[in-house]
Design a protein around this motif. Structure first.
Motif, mmCIF file in Angstrom:
data_model
loop_
_atom_site.group_PDB
_atom_site.id
_atom_site.type_symbol
_atom_site.label_atom_id
_atom_site.label_comp_id
_atom_site.label_asym_id
_atom_site.label_seq_id
_atom_site.Cartn_x
_atom_site.Cartn_y
_atom_site.Cartn_z
ATOM 1 N N MET A 1 48.030 -9.406 14.881
ATOM 2 C CA MET A 1 47.594 -10.792 14.679
ATOM 3 C C MET A 1 46.065 -10.870 14.843
ATOM 4 O O MET A 1 45.506 -10.354 15.796
ATOM 5 C CB MET A 1 48.294 -11.705 15.692
ATOM 6 C CG MET A 1 47.862 -13.160 15.591
ATOM 7 S SD MET A 1 48.730 -14.173 16.813
ATOM 8 C CE MET A 1 47.946 -15.745 16.509
ATOM 9 N N THR A 2 45.406 -11.515 13.915
ATOM 10 C CA THR A 2 43.958 -11.655 13.977
ATOM 11 C C THR A 2 43.576 -12.630 15.084
ATOM 12 O O THR A 2 44.163 -13.708 15.209
ATOM 13 C CB THR A 2 43.416 -12.174 12.632
ATOM 14 O OG1 THR A 2 43.841 -11.302 11.599
ATOM 15 C CG2 THR A 2 41.901 -12.224 12.651
ATOM 16 N N SER A 3 42.584 -12.256 15.911
ATOM 17 C CA SER A 3 42.161 -13.136 16.998
ATOM 18 C C SER A 3 41.428 -14.337 16.435
ATOM 19 O O SER A 3 40.934 -14.324 15.306
ATOM 20 C CB SER A 3 41.254 -12.379 17.967
ATOM 21 O OG SER A 3 39.981 -12.183 17.383
ATOM 22 N N THR A 4 41.364 -15.392 17.239
ATOM 23 C CA THR A 4 40.635 -16.600 16.844
ATOM 24 C C THR A 4 39.189 -16.276 16.504
ATOM 25 O O THR A 4 38.644 -16.720 15.494
ATOM 26 C CB THR A 4 40.700 -17.629 17.983
ATOM 27 O OG1 THR A 4 42.063 -17.968 18.230
ATOM 28 C CG2 THR A 4 39.912 -18.892 17.620
ATOM 29 N N THR A 9 34.718 -15.417 12.764
ATOM 30 C CA THR A 9 33.581 -14.593 12.359
ATOM 31 C C THR A 9 33.641 -14.291 10.866
ATOM 32 O O THR A 9 32.628 -14.363 10.159
ATOM 33 C CB THR A 9 33.558 -13.276 13.164
ATOM 34 O OG1 THR A 9 33.454 -13.578 14.558
ATOM 35 C CG2 THR A 9 32.385 -12.400 12.752
ATOM 36 N N LYS A 10 34.820 -13.973 10.392
ATOM 37 C CA LYS A 10 34.999 -13.692 8.966
ATOM 38 C C LYS A 10 34.653 -14.920 8.124
ATOM 39 O O LYS A 10 33.959 -14.822 7.104
ATOM 40 C CB LYS A 10 36.448 -13.266 8.708
ATOM 41 C CG LYS A 10 36.732 -12.886 7.266
ATOM 42 C CD LYS A 10 38.175 -12.421 7.094
ATOM 43 C CE LYS A 10 38.471 -12.056 5.641
ATOM 44 N NZ LYS A 10 39.885 -11.616 5.466
ATOM 45 N N GLU A 42 39.193 -18.299 23.094
ATOM 46 C CA GLU A 42 40.309 -17.455 23.516
ATOM 47 C C GLU A 42 40.566 -17.557 25.014
ATOM 48 O O GLU A 42 41.305 -16.760 25.588
ATOM 49 C CB GLU A 42 40.029 -16.010 23.094
ATOM 50 C CG GLU A 42 39.994 -15.862 21.568
ATOM 51 C CD GLU A 42 39.685 -14.452 21.104
ATOM 52 O OE1 GLU A 42 39.498 -13.555 21.967
ATOM 53 O OE2 GLU A 42 39.625 -14.238 19.886
ATOM 54 N N GLY A 43 39.935 -18.568 25.656
ATOM 55 C CA GLY A 43 40.234 -18.864 27.050
ATOM 56 C C GLY A 43 39.387 -18.149 28.077
ATOM 57 O O GLY A 43 39.613 -18.314 29.285
ATOM 58 N N ASN A 44 38.397 -17.362 27.660
ATOM 59 C CA ASN A 44 37.544 -16.653 28.618
ATOM 60 C C ASN A 44 36.500 -17.601 29.199
ATOM 61 O O ASN A 44 35.908 -18.407 28.477
ATOM 62 C CB ASN A 44 36.850 -15.479 27.925
ATOM 63 C CG ASN A 44 37.840 -14.492 27.347
ATOM 64 O OD1 ASN A 44 38.650 -13.928 28.068
ATOM 65 N ND2 ASN A 44 37.807 -14.302 26.034
ATOM 66 N N ARG A 45 36.248 -17.456 30.498
ATOM 67 C CA ARG A 45 35.321 -18.333 31.217
ATOM 68 C C ARG A 45 34.031 -17.581 31.536
ATOM 69 O O ARG A 45 34.055 -16.410 31.916
ATOM 70 C CB ARG A 45 35.980 -18.803 32.519
ATOM 71 C CG ARG A 45 35.142 -19.675 33.439
ATOM 72 C CD ARG A 45 36.023 -20.081 34.614
ATOM 73 N NE ARG A 45 35.337 -20.894 35.600
ATOM 74 C CZ ARG A 45 34.818 -20.431 36.729
ATOM 75 N NH1 ARG A 45 34.880 -19.120 37.001
ATOM 76 N NH2 ARG A 45 34.238 -21.244 37.592
ATOM 77 N N TYR A 46 32.903 -18.266 31.356
ATOM 78 C CA TYR A 46 31.605 -17.627 31.586
ATOM 79 C C TYR A 46 30.685 -18.546 32.398
ATOM 80 O O TYR A 46 30.732 -19.775 32.244
ATOM 81 C CB TYR A 46 30.885 -17.341 30.258
ATOM 82 C CG TYR A 46 31.688 -16.586 29.240
ATOM 83 C CD1 TYR A 46 31.710 -15.186 29.229
ATOM 84 C CD2 TYR A 46 32.408 -17.270 28.263
ATOM 85 C CE1 TYR A 46 32.438 -14.494 28.270
ATOM 86 C CE2 TYR A 46 33.138 -16.588 27.303
ATOM 87 C CZ TYR A 46 33.151 -15.199 27.312
ATOM 88 O OH TYR A 46 33.872 -14.513 26.363
ATOM 89 N N LEU A 47 29.829 -17.940 33.209
ATOM 90 C CA LEU A 47 28.673 -18.634 33.752
ATOM 91 C C LEU A 47 27.633 -18.693 32.640
ATOM 92 O O LEU A 47 27.282 -17.660 32.067
ATOM 93 C CB LEU A 47 28.086 -17.863 34.940
ATOM 94 C CG LEU A 47 28.404 -18.329 36.349
ATOM 95 C CD1 LEU A 47 27.798 -17.345 37.350
ATOM 96 C CD2 LEU A 47 27.891 -19.743 36.610
ATOM 97 N N ASP A 48 27.154 -19.887 32.324
ATOM 98 C CA ASP A 48 26.194 -20.033 31.239
ATOM 99 C C ASP A 48 24.777 -19.916 31.800
ATOM 100 O O ASP A 48 24.267 -20.835 32.443
ATOM 101 C CB ASP A 48 26.383 -21.386 30.559
ATOM 102 C CG ASP A 48 25.487 -21.558 29.342
ATOM 103 O OD1 ASP A 48 24.744 -20.607 29.020
ATOM 104 O OD2 ASP A 48 25.537 -22.638 28.723
#
Length: 432
Positions: A1-4, A9-10, A42-48
Motif C-alpha cells: 500500500m502506498t503511504s500518504t 509526493t508523487k 502519517e501521525g508522527n510527532r515533531y518538535l518544530d
C-alpha cells in the motif's frame, strides 16, 4: 500500500515546478500543530525548530490568534485599501509605536519579498537613483527586484536586474579574506570595503539593504556595532539604510526587539521591512519608513490584499500575545539554554566549525576536516533530526549551515530535548 506521503509526493511532482524545493528524501505533509509541536499526515510527532521558516513566531494554533481570525472571518474577509479598515489601522498604529523610527508610516504587503520590493521602490524613487548596495551572501526574496539584491548564488537564478547592485562585505566570514579577524578588525575591514565600493560607483547611490542577521545565508552574524559604522559612511553620502527584519524582527534575537538595535546606530534605519513572525503563519508583511520617504511616491497606489482585515486582526492578536508574555525575554533565556548545548559540540563533534546567532536564531556550520564546506553532512543531520523527532532548516552559501529557530514560546524542557536530539543527529551524521 502506498503511504500518504509517497502518494502526495508523487502528486506534488506531477503538478508543481521542479524547482520548488522539498525537504527530506521522503517528504512529509505537516498536517496540524499545537504549541511547539507538529504532526505529519502519517501521525508522527515533531518538535518544530524551524517554524515554517521562522514564521510561526509564538505557537502553532495559538488560541488568541485563532479566535481573532475566526471572529473577523465571520464579519468580512476582504475589502482592499480603497476602504477604511479598522484592523489594519490598529495594527499599523501598534507597529509604528514599536518601530523606533521618527514620524513613521506603515504600508502592509502580503510577504517579505513584497515588503523588500516596496522598500527598494521607495528608496530608488526618493533618491532618484537605481544604484543599490547589498551584502554578500544576502537573501531578500524571490521577486525580480528582490533577487537583484540577493548576494547568494543558490537563490538567484538570473543576472538580469532592474537596479545596479554592488555587493559589500558585512556578515559572512568563513571562506572570505576576512576569516579569522577579531570583531573590531573585521568591522574596520568591512567599513573600508564599503568606502572602496562607493568610490567605484557613480555618485548618487539610493540605499544599502541589509539583514541584521542573514537568514538564508546561514544566520551569518555581524559584530555588534558594525551597522553603526556603516551608517556613518552612508549618512555622509545621503544614502538610505534599509534594515530587512523579515527574520530578525519582533524579539527573536532575545536581546532587542529589532535586529538593527544591536548596533546602537545613532538613529534608526530609514526604512525597516518585516513579515513572517508578525502573522504567525498568516500572509502579512510590511514596510515602515519616515513619512517624508513613504509619502514621496507620486503615483496612485493601493494594495489589494496587503493589510486585509482577517490577516491584520490575526497579526494584532499575535503581537499583543508576544508583548504581554515577554517572548523576547523568553527567547533570550531559553535561547541561552539551547545555545549552551550546541556550543558543546564545538571541539567535540568533528565537523562542527561554528555555532552562532542570537536568542532563538541559531546557526551551526559544518565543514570537512580540510575546512571545505560539508553540505552533504548538513543534509544528513536534517534527516537524522527528523527521524529523531525535530524539524530544522539549513542554509548558507554552500548549504552547510543548520538553521534552528523554534517558536518564541519554547520551554526550557523542550530546548533541552531538542538540543539532545540535534547533538545525537550531529554525532550520527559524522560517523556515517
Amino acid at each position: 500500500m502506498t503511504s500518504t506521503h509517497a502518494e502526495l509526493t508523487k502528486r506534488h511532482r506531477a503538478v508543481l515546478p521542479d524547482w520548488l524545493a522539498l525537504y527530506y528524501d521522503e517528504p512529509i505533509d505537516v498536517e496540524r500543530g499545537e504549541g511547539r509541536h507538529v504532526w505529519d499526515a502519517e501521525g508522527n510527532r515533531y518538535l518544530d525548530f524551524f517554524g515554517g521558516i521562522l514564521t510561526t513566531m509564538t505557537a502553532h494554533a495559538l488560541p488568541e490568534v485563532t479566535a481573532a481570525v475566526a471572529e473577523q472571518a465571520g464579519r468580512i474577509l476582504h475589502t482592499s485599501t480603497l476602504y477604511l479598515n479598522r484592523p489594519m489601522i490598529e495594527l499599523a498604529e501598534r507597529v509604528a509605536e514599536l518601530s523606533g523610527i521618527d514620524d513613521p508610516r506603515v504600508f502592509f504587503t502580503t510577504s517579505g519579498t513584497e515588503a523588500n520590493d516596496t522598500a527598494l521602490l521607495l528608496a530608488t524613487g526618493y533618491r532618484a537613483s537605481n544604484q543599490v548596495l547589498a551584502l554578500r551572501n544576502s537573501y531578500h526574496g524571490r521577486s525580480f527586484s528582490a533577487l537583484a539584491v540577493t548576494g547568494n548564488r543558490g537563490w538567484s537564478p538570473t543576472s538580469l536586474s532592474p537596479v545596479q547592485t554592488a555587493y559589500v562585505h558585512g556578515s559572512r566570514r568563513r571562506g572570505t579574506p576576512f576569516a579569522g579577524l577579531p570583531d573590531a578588525e573585521f568591522t574596520a575591514a568591512c567599513v573600508s570595503d564599503l568606502e572602496d565600493v562607493l568610490g567605484q560607483l557613480h555618485g548618487n547611490v539610493a540605499c544599502l539593504i541589509a539583514e541584521p542577521i542573514q537568514g538564508v545565508g546561514g544566520f551569518a552574524t555581524p559584530p555588534d556595532g558594525m551597522f553603526a559604522r556603516f551608517k556613518e559612511v552612508l549618512d555622509r553620502h545621503g544614502i538610505l539604510w534599509i534594515s530587512d527584519e523579515v527574520q530578525t524582527g519582533w524579539g527573536r534575537t532575545g536581546e532587542h526587539f529589532w535586529g538593527w538595535q544591536a548596533h546602537d546606530a545613532n538613529g534608526a534605519p530609514d526604512i525597516v521591512t518585516f513579515a513572517k513572525g508578525i502573522g504567525n503563519g498568516l500572509s502579512v508583511g510590511g514596510v515602515i519608513a519616515r513619512a517624508e520617504i513613504m509619502n514621496s511616491v507620486r503615483a496612485n497606489s493601493i494594495s489589494t490584499f496587503g493589510g486585509s482585515p482577517v490577516t491584520a486582526a490575526g497579526a494584532l492578536a499575535n503581537l499583543d500575545y508576544l508583548l504581554a508574555h515577554d517572548l523576547q525575554g523568553n527567547a533570550a533565556r531559553v535561547g541561552a539554554v539551547l545555545r549552551e548545548q550546541l556550543d558543546g559540540a564545538l571541539g567535540r563533534i568533528p565537523g562542527v566549525v561554528d555555532v552562532r546567532g542570537k536568542g532563538l536564531m541559531i546557526g551551526v556550520e559544518l565543514a570537512h576536516a580540510d575546512g571545505t564546506p560539508a553540505p552533504e553532512t548538513a543534509t544528513e543531520v536534517l534527516e537524522e533530526a527528523r527521524r529523531g523527532g525535530v524539524l530544522i532548516g539549513k542554509g548558507g552559501l554552500e548549504g552547510n549551515v543548520l538553521r534552528i529557530a523554534p517558536p518564541l514560546t519554547l520551554t526550557e524542557a523542550e530546548a533541552r530535548e531538542g538540543g539532545r536530539i540535534l547533538l545525537a543527529a550531529l554525532e550520527k551524521a559524522r560517523r556515517s
